[in-house]
Scaffold this active site. Structure first.
Site, PDB file in Angstrom:
ATOM      1  N   SER A 194       0.864  -1.174   0.000  1.00 46.93           N
ATOM      2  CA  SER A 194       0.000   0.000   0.000  1.00 46.93           C
ATOM      3  C   SER A 194       0.909   1.236   0.000  1.00 46.93           C
ATOM      4  O   SER A 194       1.904   1.282  -0.704  1.00 46.93           O
ATOM      5  CB  SER A 194      -0.947  -0.012   1.196  1.00 46.93           C
ATOM      6  OG  SER A 194      -1.842   1.089   1.157  1.00 46.93           O
ATOM      7  N   TYR A 208      -5.037   7.933  -6.629  1.00 43.92           N
ATOM      8  CA  TYR A 208      -4.002   7.103  -6.012  1.00 43.92           C
ATOM      9  C   TYR A 208      -4.334   6.841  -4.543  1.00 43.92           C
ATOM     10  O   TYR A 208      -4.261   5.705  -4.068  1.00 43.92           O
ATOM     11  CB  TYR A 208      -2.649   7.809  -6.141  1.00 43.92           C
ATOM     12  CG  TYR A 208      -1.490   7.035  -5.555  1.00 43.92           C
ATOM     13  CD1 TYR A 208      -0.903   5.980  -6.264  1.00 43.92           C
ATOM     14  CD2 TYR A 208      -0.967   7.353  -4.309  1.00 43.92           C
ATOM     15  CE1 TYR A 208       0.166   5.268  -5.747  1.00 43.92           C
ATOM     16  CE2 TYR A 208       0.102   6.642  -3.776  1.00 43.92           C
ATOM     17  CZ  TYR A 208       0.663   5.605  -4.502  1.00 43.92           C
ATOM     18  OH  TYR A 208       1.728   4.901  -3.974  1.00 43.92           O
ATOM     19  N   LYS A 212      -5.133   3.206  -2.759  1.00 47.26           N
ATOM     20  CA  LYS A 212      -4.309   2.679  -1.667  1.00 47.26           C
ATOM     21  C   LYS A 212      -5.120   2.514  -0.383  1.00 47.26           C
ATOM     22  O   LYS A 212      -4.855   1.615   0.408  1.00 47.26           O
ATOM     23  CB  LYS A 212      -3.100   3.589  -1.438  1.00 47.26           C
ATOM     24  CG  LYS A 212      -2.082   3.561  -2.585  1.00 47.26           C
ATOM     25  CD  LYS A 212      -1.542   2.159  -2.830  1.00 47.26           C
ATOM     26  CE  LYS A 212      -0.462   2.139  -3.885  1.00 47.26           C
ATOM     27  NZ  LYS A 212       0.090   0.766  -4.106  1.00 47.26           N
TER      28      LYS A 212
END
Length: 366
Positions: A194, A208, A212
């Site tokens: 992650s 993004y 994550k």
């Protein structure tokens, strides 16, 4: 009935930790044994560069067989040639793979298993990931003079979430099917990659960050079942900003002069999780090394000259260390409230129905 809470979190009736066999918090001050890496077959996605390549080099140096899948054929083949040169007695191979393609990933796993000296995979690292340099999600555009919105490109989500979920799903399928005679004794492990953006927002990279955060949701869900149901350990790393190809030019400007994490610290944290076969369901955050006073969150940047008295230098931190104990208590209380609400609602609904019958009418309208 009077409301009763569990007498203790250690009470086996309520202790989820005991049931899922999660390991104790990671003692980052203790050394770990890298000899367990020798002979393991490790599959890494997105390993042609960045963290994946660093993992491959380090683990191969400790005797692991490395199999990587990536889209960058040139870099991938060069890395495998390097590994074969430095460790000729081991088995290493590169396979072209688009992690967003189910067929590509199935082919990757089958090819890696066929190339493995044990005809099986011991560890899988879901490391493929990209960023949106243009930050297109945060800047909607119109298609033409009619001011119609342009559909956003969600390639980051495709790679960082869909690709990781494909990798994880296939790992849960193939890892328990290790075909060696002593398969029941072999360690099986999934390492998710992650980011610090998975536990705190990164406003300039919304897609993004969302992807994550989703990886952390995947981790927090599966760590309660992967080991209990499949005998597969599941852990995750969350690196801070590190000098890798994923760090965008804008990110470099934003962090100019600020401390960043180091690749070697990320490798060290990942290696601990892979090598220590007793770590189950844990998450590590890796950032700039700091000296922190015991029991005091007032850090000072690390500097040469050794540790100051009363301070210890560290770059790796455990996160979600005790959240099962806290979450299970919250869930118990919340479910209790829902059950009470359901009972009250059910009683009210039944009473309304009987009242409607008594009056000779219908209770359908409430």
């Amino acid at each position: 009935m009077a409301h009763q809470e569990p007498s203790s979190l250690s009470d086996s009736t309520w202790n989820v930790v005991d049931k899922i066999r999660q390991s104790p918090p990671v003692d980052l001050s203790k050394p770990y044994d890298t000899s367990t890496l020798s002979g393991k077959s490790i599959l890494i996605t997105g390993a042609a560069s960045g963290f994946g390549a660093a993992f491959a080099r380090h683990w191969a140096s400790h005797g692991a067989n490395i199999f990587i899948g990536d889209l960058n054929d040139t870099a991938g083949e060069q890395l495998i040639a390097e590994l074969r040169s430095s460790s000729p007695s081991q088995h290493h191979a590169y396979f072209h793979c688009d992690v967003t393609s189910w067929n590509d990933q199935v082919s990757l796993f089958k090819s890696a298993i066929a190339a493995s000296p044990t005809q099986g995979i011991d560890c899988v690292v879901a490391g493929a990931g990209i960023v949106d340099v243009a930050n297109s999600f945060d800047t909607p555009k119109s298609l033409d003079s009619n001011n119609e919105p342009v559909q956003p490109k969600l390639k980051v989500v495709e790679v960082n979430l869909k690709g990781v979920m494909y990798t994880t799903h296939l790992s849960l399928f193939y890892l328990p099917r290790n075909s060696t005679p002593e398969s029941e004794k072999r360690d099986r492990h999934i390492l998710l990659v992650s980011s610090v953006a998975g536990i705190m927002p990164l406003p300039s990279q919304t897609e993004y960050s969302a992807s994550k955060h989703a990886v952390m949701g995947l981790f927090r869900s599966l760590r309660s079942t992967s080991y209990m149901n499949h005998g597969v350990r599941l852990n995750v790393i969350n690196p801070y900003f590190v000098e890798t190809p994923l760090l965008t030019p804008g990110g470099r400007v934003l962090l100019a002069g600020a401390p960043k994490g180091k690749v070697e610290d990320v490798v060290d944290a990942a290696t601990r999780l892979v090598a220590d076969e007793g770590i189950v369901g844990r998450a590590l955050l890796i950032g700039p090394k700091m000296k922190v006073e015991e029991d005091d969150w007032m850090p000072s940047l690390d500097s040469p000259g050794g540790e100051e008295e009363g301070k210890r230098s560290r770059a790796v931190w455990e996160i979600y260390g005790h959240d099962y104990e806290k979450v299970e208590t919250f869930v118990w209380r919340y479910l209790t409230m829902l059950n009470v609400l359901k009972s009250v609602y059910g009683w009210k609904k039944t009473a309304m129905e009987w009242w409607g019958i008594f009056r000779g009418g219908s209770s359908s309208q409430q």
